[in-house]
Design a protein around this motif. Structure first.
Motif: not given
Lengths: 392, 305, 325
Positions: C44, C66, C89-90, C92-93, C215, C219
């Motif tokens: 990532s 996360g 994930m949301a 962190s995004a 982003v 995620a």
């Protein structure tokens, strides 16, 4: 070009596989994790030395089995302690895990042992959650319940007539347990209750607050390097003249006395053990420790010595047959022996029941700075959480 | 809140800020002149502390031990520069970050192998007690010494940078390196000297703070980050910026740690306030840095005109 | 041939736990899971660092966020992985969106510093979260569950099952990243890395492309964090410390910046080296310095330094060079 890469991978796996023969059952493998570096290393070193002393005096054996001791340094970091526990329990397949100083590291590491049904014998950390609702049959304590010293200190502060007290502890489970314990038995007024960052070394800000608050007594729970720095800075800031400093026993034992020195004379503390406790096991322990390591033991060493004695008694009772984990656990639970502070007795939650004494920092016959026992605060004291524990 | 409390906390903030300045000054010069991000600067601070602890033990005198540790650490710094760091000047920032990060690990372990993971270092016995500054306000004499040393070094630095030839070369290099080189300055020797000087400053900070904090492996990592915050706020390459930035950060950190929990405790439980308070103080410092980066990225006192 | 090699490796990875189980060395399965998870985290980061040229020094914050999001869910009683992991994930995004929107306005060293600053802020925030452990961290009583009545067969508490789930997720993520970088988005991103002013002049909204990449990276990092929390059954603020971000960056460089498998190679390389030095006695090293295993980080540091100085293309670079003769 690509085949060698793949072949290499296979060879590597095979290599790992061949390196590990089946585990033999003719010795006892003990995983020892402790804080052996950093400002609080003196505690871990004391525990390691006390534990090793017992093994040495027993001819390198515990319960008749030769000891294979794996020693690891958790570097005061819970992640490292946890990884070491994982390695010892899963890779090295130890029979018993022990050694950790600090509650936060221990709480991160012990699930590994519990899940694998490996007994953990704690020579120091004994947090309240594991004494009450979360008590675990694989957890044994040879030190004292986290709250105990503080309860004794609270009672002592009440008895001595200190009208108000200022409390400081680090912000983690043991810290919270400590001040809760103090408040449980202290009947005076709490001026303030301050939680500092775990591992903090500069207390200038907190000391200025203490000065402004003007309490009769200051009770601190700051183990290891934290306490050493605090006491030095406390004296340096000129606060020792007007405020009576009180600590739990380990806040003013040999590991703190050595670096701080004369500034500590006159400090009161409470503990379950002292150098001058008059019983044959303790006398032998103190004498042998001084001979072997050229220094006086702190209580951590005594606790570790008792842990080794507990394991020794249990394994002896099983006549060396430690493969049956359930039998080992039962043997640890029912072991009866003479410890450094008298007959060893475990409560139903597997935390000890013992006396607690008031000590003062003074000079012994040879002019060395030591803790001297002056009174008994509690007799056969357990802990406040045992009723929440479902174990019998 | 009494006046004495505020005064005492201000002195604490000043003390911390001045030591931070010693680190930030060296860091900002290296960054400004050599355009190099040196994460291993904190390791020089650690080396200074360990060398001081060893020399104090060897000579039996605090003053002598600390004084000797300064050239010793400078030598280590210059050795590091000539051997490893020189190759990084031409590389990009990412390589510099990673290489010096690797150096942190290496130096940490080497120190652990040579000295063990920590060394005792105590303030001289004469300074173990307080000095009566005002009626009702004794203050640790050792901390006063730290403030004194910090101020003295700041004055010395001002003198060297503003009034000497070397200082002029340094300022020229910081504001426009290419021009300085074009004018014939022996840039390689200047770099080594600047690096050694930065290491010397680190040694002073490490030795002075050793008795208050602890001389231990890894002591550089936490203070290094704050030093970077300081030079970003103050302006890369600017010593004046480093001074202002470090006093600011020192004050915010100390006052924040001291007073935010107290203010919070009016509204929430002590344990909670004790947890959030120091965190808020630290977050505040980073917020200031983020703010500077967004609105005035060259810092409060940019060196480059 | 280029497709066959990854497939071979995948097959080996699938066979690995069964082999370990056969020789009663289940410990290595957990170690392998950990390596795969870090491989995901490093991949990532590679997306923005390698392909995007954005030197983010705060990536550990996304991984840590996360991890905490997933852990808080479990502590609060919502143990389903289907909720916990996407939520991680949301979170962190969103964090990446907020941090990226501000940070991406800066360039060069200032970008490095500001990402570091934000990461530290989140670190201190987690330290202050006493309800969820604070400094001590949070021990989880269980891993997330896959639910849907699949439990007896897909019980994540079993380390081998967990390993396969991690492997599946990593494979899916790698597939996603490979499609992304080969699509127009990925090509534009790499072009921005090469020459941003030119792309701007041509008319590309470079900030938007970088932000989207940021982003997405956040995620994926958050997903890695959620898996890490499950792997260890433990989270603590230390996971967000800047030194952890540094380790991730090292993995990316070691493995190969801008190479699809760079993150995975780097994780295997770094963690494998650490494990090798710390836990497996090498005879000649022990003869040289008996206690060397306690100083494994020295070897790791030296290896890292060597890679940065002499092999900045990393492990993947070695393959690339051989490929092109």
């Amino acid at each position: 070009m690509k085949r060698p890469f793949v072949a290499g991978l296979v060879a590597l796996s095979a290599g790992f596989a061949l390196a590990y023969p089946a585990v033999a059952a003719d010795k006892i493998k003990i995983g020892f994790i402790s804080t052996l570096s950093g400002p609080s290393a003196a505690l871990g070193v004391d525990i390691r030395d006390g534990f090793n002393l017992a093994i040495k005096l027993n001819g390198g054996k515990l319960g008749g089995l030769p000891v294979d001791l794996l020693v690891g340094d958790d570097q005061f970091k819970p992640e490292v302690g946890k990884q070491l526990a994982e390695k010892y329990v899963r890779l090295d397949k130890v029979d018993i895990l022990t050694g950790i100083v600090f509650s936060n590291i221990m709480l991160a590491a012990v699930p590994e042992a519990f899940n694998a049904k490996v007994p953990y014998v704690s020579p120091n950390a004994a947090p309240s959650p594991l004494a009450g609702k979360q008590c675990n049959p694989w957890f044994f304590v040879t030190s004292w319940p986290n709250d105990a010293y503080h309860e004794a200190a609270g009672k002592n502060a009440t008895d001595k007539g200190y009208k108000n007290a200022y409390l400081i502890a680090p912000n983690y489970q043991a810290g919270k347990d400590s001040l809760a314990g103090f408040k449980r038995f202290y009947k005076g007024k709490i001026v303030d209750e301050v939680y500092t960052k775990l591992g903090q070394l500069d207390y200038s800000a907190e000391l200025a607050q203490v000065r402004a608050a003007k309490p009769d007594a200051l009770y601190i729970f700051l183990p290891g390097g934290m306490g050493i720095n605090f006491i030095k800075q406390f004296v340096g800031a000129g606060l020792s003249k007007d405020i009576q400093l009180m600590t739990p026993g380990f806040g003013s034992d040999q590991d703190v006395i050595r670096p701080v020195g004369d500034a500590m004379l006159g400090l009161f503390d409470t503990a379950h053990w002292a150098l001058d406790l008059d019983n044959p096991v303790n006398k032998k322990f103190v004498a042998e420790f001084e001979k072997e390591y050229k220094r006086l033991p702190a209580m951590f060493a005594a606790q570790a010595y008792d842990a080794a004695l507990l394991i020794d008694t249990a394994v002896k009772g099983l006549k060396g047959k430690i493969e049956d984990k359930e039998a080992l656990r039962k043997a640890l639970k029912s072991a009866k022996f003479e410890s450094t502070h008298g007959p060893f007795k475990l409560n139903t939650n597997q935390y000890p029941i013992q006396n607690y004494y008031l000590r003062v920092v003074g000079k012994d016959a040879q002019g060395r700075i030591v803790n001297k026992t002056i009174a008994t605060v509690f007799k056969d004291h357990g802990d406040a959480y045992v009723q929440d524990c479902p174990m019998k | 809140m009494s006046l004495i409390l505020i005064l005492e906390q201000s002195l604490n903030g000043l003390q911390f800020g001045l030591m931070l300045f010693l680190l930030a000054a060296g860091l900002t010069l290296v960054f400004g002149i050599m355009d190099m991000i040196n994460l291993a600067h904190g390791s020089l601070y650690m080396m200074g502390a360990f060398l001081a602890a060893t020399l104090v033990q060897a000579t039996g005198s605090f003053a002598l031990g600390v004084l000797l540790s300064i050239p010793a650490t400078a030598a280590v710094g210059m050795l590091l520069e000539v051997s490893v760091l020189r190759t990084l000047y031409a590389r990009d920032h990412l390589s510099q970050v990673l290489a010096t990060f690797a150096l942190i690990l290496i130096i940490n372990e080497l120190v652990r192998m040579i000295w063990g993971s920590d060394m005792p270092l105590s303030a001289p016995a004469a300074l173990a007690g307080p000095v009566q500054l005002l009626p009702g306000m004794p203050y640790s004499s050792y901390r006063l010494l730290i403030i004194g040393v910090g101020l003295a070094v700041a004055v010395l630095l001002y003198f060297v940078v503003a009034k000497t030839r070397i200082g002029m070369l340094v300022r020229a290099g910081a504001s426009n390196r290419e021009m300085a080189m074009a004018m014939g300055v022996d840039i390689r020797r200047l770099f080594t000297l600047v690096f050694g000087f930065g290491a010397a400053l680190c040694a002073i900070a490490g030795a002075m703070l050793g008795p208050i904090l602890a001389v231990q492996v890894g002591m550089g990592e936490n203070i290094l980050i704050l030093a970077f915050v300081v030079i970003v706020i103050g302006g890369i390459g600017s010593i004046r910026g480093a001074l202002v930035g470090s006093i600011l950060v020192g004050m915010v950190d100390t006052m924040g740690r001291a007073f935010i929990p107290a203010i919070l405790r009016e509204f929430i439980s002590p344990a909670f306030a004790g947890a959030i308070g120091p965190a808020l103080a630290s977050i505040l410092i980073y917020l200031i840095m983020a703010g500077v980066l967004v609105w005035r990225p060259q810092g409060l006192f940019p060196a480059r005109g | 041939m280029r497709r066959v090699l990854p497939l071979c490796v995948l097959l080996l990875a699938i066979a690995f736990p069964l082999a370990m189980q056969a020789i009663d060395q289940a410990y290595y399965v957990t170690m392998a899971s950990r390596i795969l998870i870090y491989g995901l985290a490093a991949t990532s980061l590679n997306l923005i660092l390698g392909y995007g040229g954005m030197i983010s020094f705060g990536h550990a914050a996304f991984v840590g966020a996360g991890a905490y999001a997933a852990s808080v869910m479990i502590v609060e009683g919502m143990t389903s992985a289907w909720i916990g992991w996407p939520l991680a994930m949301a979170v962190s995004a969103l964090l990446a969106l907020a941090i990226g929107a501000i940070s991406l306005r800066t360039r060069g060293v200032y970008f490095i510093m500001i990402t570091l600053a934000f990461a530290q802020m989140i670190y201190y925030l987690t330290v202050s979260m006493k309800a969820y452990g604070g400094d001590e961290g949070l021990t989880l009583t269980q891993r997330a569950t896959l639910g849907f009545g699949l439990d007896p067969h897909l019980d994540l508490r079993d380390d081998i099952t967990f390993y396969y789930v991690v492997l599946a997720i990593l494979t899916a993520a790698l597939f996603f990243v490979s499609r992304l970088v080969n699509a127009r988005f990925g090509r534009v991103l790499q072009a921005i890395r090469e020459n941003e002013p030119r792309m701007e002049a041509i008319g590309y909204p470079t900030l938007r492309y970088k932000l989207i990449a940021f982003v997405l990276a956040g995620a994926l990092g958050g997903l890695a964090g959620a898996l890490l929390a499950g792997q260890n059954n433990y989270v603590n603020p230390g996971m967000l410390h800047w030194t952890e971000s540094g380790k991730l960056m090292i993995m990316v460089i070691l493995g190969g910046v801008g190479h699809l498998y760079g993150g995975v190679f780097g994780a295997i390389g770094l963690l494998g080296l650490e494990e090798l030095l710390a836990n497996h006695k090498i005879a000649w090293l022990a003869a040289l310095y008996p206690n060397y295993q306690q100083h494994s980080l020295l070897g790791v540091g030296l290896a890292m330094l060597a890679v940065v100085l002499y092999a900045p293309q990393g492990i993947a670079g070695i393959f690339r060079r051989k490929n092109h003769g």
